[in-house]
Design a protein around this motif. Sequence first.
Motif, mmCIF file in Angstrom:
data_model
loop_
_atom_site.group_PDB
_atom_site.id
_atom_site.type_symbol
_atom_site.label_atom_id
_atom_site.label_comp_id
_atom_site.label_asym_id
_atom_site.label_seq_id
_atom_site.Cartn_x
_atom_site.Cartn_y
_atom_site.Cartn_z
ATOM 1 N N LEU A 35 0.823 -1.206 0.000
ATOM 2 C CA LEU A 35 0.000 0.000 0.000
ATOM 3 C C LEU A 35 0.856 1.254 0.000
ATOM 4 C CD1 LEU A 35 -2.838 -0.964 2.537
ATOM 5 C CD2 LEU A 35 -3.041 -0.731 0.061
ATOM 6 N N VAL A 36 1.896 1.240 0.834
ATOM 7 C CA VAL A 36 2.778 2.413 0.892
ATOM 8 C C VAL A 36 3.525 2.591 -0.427
ATOM 9 C CG1 VAL A 36 4.758 3.432 2.082
ATOM 10 C CG2 VAL A 36 3.006 2.222 3.390
ATOM 11 N N SER A 37 3.946 1.483 -1.042
ATOM 12 C CA SER A 37 4.723 1.569 -2.278
ATOM 13 C C SER A 37 3.907 2.159 -3.424
ATOM 14 C CB SER A 37 5.232 0.182 -2.676
ATOM 15 O OG SER A 37 4.181 -0.640 -3.168
ATOM 16 N N GLN A 38 2.587 1.969 -3.415
ATOM 17 C CA GLN A 38 1.760 2.483 -4.496
ATOM 18 C C GLN A 38 1.562 3.990 -4.421
ATOM 19 O OE1 GLN A 38 0.670 0.332 -7.109
ATOM 20 N NE2 GLN A 38 2.212 -0.825 -5.963
ATOM 21 N N ASN A 72 7.083 -1.460 -7.892
ATOM 22 C CA ASN A 72 6.917 -1.022 -6.503
ATOM 23 C C ASN A 72 6.387 -2.155 -5.638
ATOM 24 O OD1 ASN A 72 6.954 1.266 -8.304
ATOM 25 N ND2 ASN A 72 6.308 2.550 -6.617
ATOM 26 N N ALA A 73 5.375 -2.877 -6.157
ATOM 27 C CA ALA A 73 4.799 -3.989 -5.408
ATOM 28 C C ALA A 73 5.807 -5.116 -5.219
ATOM 29 C CB ALA A 73 3.552 -4.508 -6.126
ATOM 30 N N LEU A 74 6.615 -5.378 -6.237
ATOM 31 C CA LEU A 74 7.629 -6.429 -6.126
ATOM 32 C C LEU A 74 8.683 -6.060 -5.086
ATOM 33 C CD1 LEU A 74 8.620 -9.134 -7.262
ATOM 34 C CD2 LEU A 74 9.943 -7.849 -8.957
ATOM 35 N N LEU A 75 9.086 -4.796 -5.064
ATOM 36 C CA LEU A 75 10.043 -4.339 -4.053
ATOM 37 C C LEU A 75 9.453 -4.448 -2.656
ATOM 38 C CD1 LEU A 75 12.808 -3.021 -3.462
ATOM 39 C CD2 LEU A 75 11.698 -0.794 -3.739
ATOM 40 N N ALA A 76 8.164 -4.128 -2.514
ATOM 41 C CA ALA A 76 7.496 -4.232 -1.209
ATOM 42 C C ALA A 76 7.454 -5.675 -0.729
ATOM 43 C CB ALA A 76 6.081 -3.661 -1.302
ATOM 44 N N PHE A 77 7.143 -6.598 -1.628
ATOM 45 C CA PHE A 77 7.111 -8.010 -1.258
ATOM 46 C C PHE A 77 8.501 -8.499 -0.857
ATOM 47 C CE2 PHE A 77 7.597 -12.508 -2.386
ATOM 48 C CZ PHE A 77 6.600 -13.074 -1.596
ATOM 49 N N GLY A 78 9.529 -8.080 -1.589
ATOM 50 C CA GLY A 78 10.891 -8.477 -1.236
ATOM 51 C C GLY A 78 11.304 -7.956 0.131
ATOM 52 N N SER A 99 -2.576 5.408 -12.616
ATOM 53 C CA SER A 99 -3.006 4.891 -11.319
ATOM 54 C C SER A 99 -3.721 5.943 -10.490
ATOM 55 C CB SER A 99 -1.793 4.368 -10.540
ATOM 56 O OG SER A 99 -0.862 5.414 -10.323
ATOM 57 N N LYS A 100 -4.108 7.070 -11.126
ATOM 58 C CA LYS A 100 -4.743 8.147 -10.383
ATOM 59 C C LYS A 100 -6.237 8.183 -10.701
ATOM 60 C CE LYS A 100 -0.567 11.015 -10.505
ATOM 61 N NZ LYS A 100 0.005 12.302 -10.949
ATOM 62 N N CYS A 101 -7.006 8.730 -9.731
ATOM 63 C CA CYS A 101 -8.425 8.929 -9.969
ATOM 64 C C CYS A 101 -8.614 9.973 -11.059
ATOM 65 C CB CYS A 101 -9.119 9.395 -8.686
ATOM 66 S SG CYS A 101 -9.602 8.053 -7.600
ATOM 67 N N LEU A 102 -9.571 9.733 -11.942
ATOM 68 C CA LEU A 102 -9.850 10.654 -13.029
ATOM 69 C C LEU A 102 -11.320 11.038 -13.008
ATOM 70 C CD1 LEU A 102 -7.905 8.852 -15.892
ATOM 71 C CD2 LEU A 102 -7.098 10.751 -14.504
#
Length: 344
Positions: free
Chosen positions: A108-111, A309-315, A189-192
């Motif tokens: 969540l933080v990485s996103q 980002n998600a892959l780095l967070a999982f690692g 990845s932003k709200c539009l």
Amino acid sequence: MASNASQKLFHSSSSIRWAVGSWSLFIAENFLLSENRPILLSPSLLNGNEDYYHYLYGLCSTAAIGSIAYGYHYKIKNQGPMLWKVGQAVPWSGRIMALACMSLGFGLVSQTAPKLQIPVEYVGDGKMRMQRRGVAKGSEEEGGGGGGGGDNEKLQTSNSDSSSNNASGSSSDRTWKVRCPFDFTDSRSKCLSDNPQPGGGGDIQVRGIDRITRHPGLWGFGLVGMGLSFLSPSVPTRIWLGMPLMVALVGGEHTDSRHRRGMGGNLSKELDEKTSNVPFWAMVSGKQGKDVMDVFGKFVWGEEIKGWNALLAFGLAASVVARKGRGVSTVRSSSGRIGLPPVV
């Protein structure tokens, strides 16, 4: 024996009270001061002085955080009851739960950070020529150049580029290009707003991290703490590490409540109806579409998630679980130093 048992019970209950009470004080302090801000700024109290209000808020927050730190170091850390002996490996069930919670929390933080990308890109020469041609075209339009001669020159240039592409071969049309490892221009990845209105209205198209929760920072902090709690044998420590999840739940709901009333921010009705405070609730409750699998598919496969980002967070989560989950087996040598046991 009875006195020793009663003493242990007293210390454990005291540690648990500190674990719950210190975080509860922090939640209550933030709730009361922010909710009663108009009253505090009234002429009879702070007389509308914003500086005094921030001084009061900062003082109370510092005291609450100080009680959290004091309680952990002097009343909670390594206090019983223990679920297993200190130094032993964490049970596999605890490691799995820790990995799941911490991966989601760090994820969540990485996103919320800029999108990571590989710092080199293998691109075609045609793409680079198109970029240069776009710049040249813009220069010609600014200069007011035109006429039949200019069109003939463009046609000849296009024909020459096509013939050179056919003659050069596919292998020479591609080259390596260095780029920034952070993609600050990513907006997928932003709200539009599909139909933006002058007053800020319009149909909201929810994308990216907003699909999951309105408060990724709070819930990321809470889930990382919950993940760490599964790696600790101490019950008071587990409770202390799990309390940030309550901070996320109560703090997020209170923030939304204030923003709905226009206090300290704004939460539009359209965005409120399509998002949620609790992670994934808006996705599974039908707020973003009746087909839940389609909603998750848009998030994962619709390029809304920042994959690296998600892959780095999982690692990062896996490394923490691997380091803390294996336990600590130590022996004391003849010199008095502690180290790993010798290999037999």
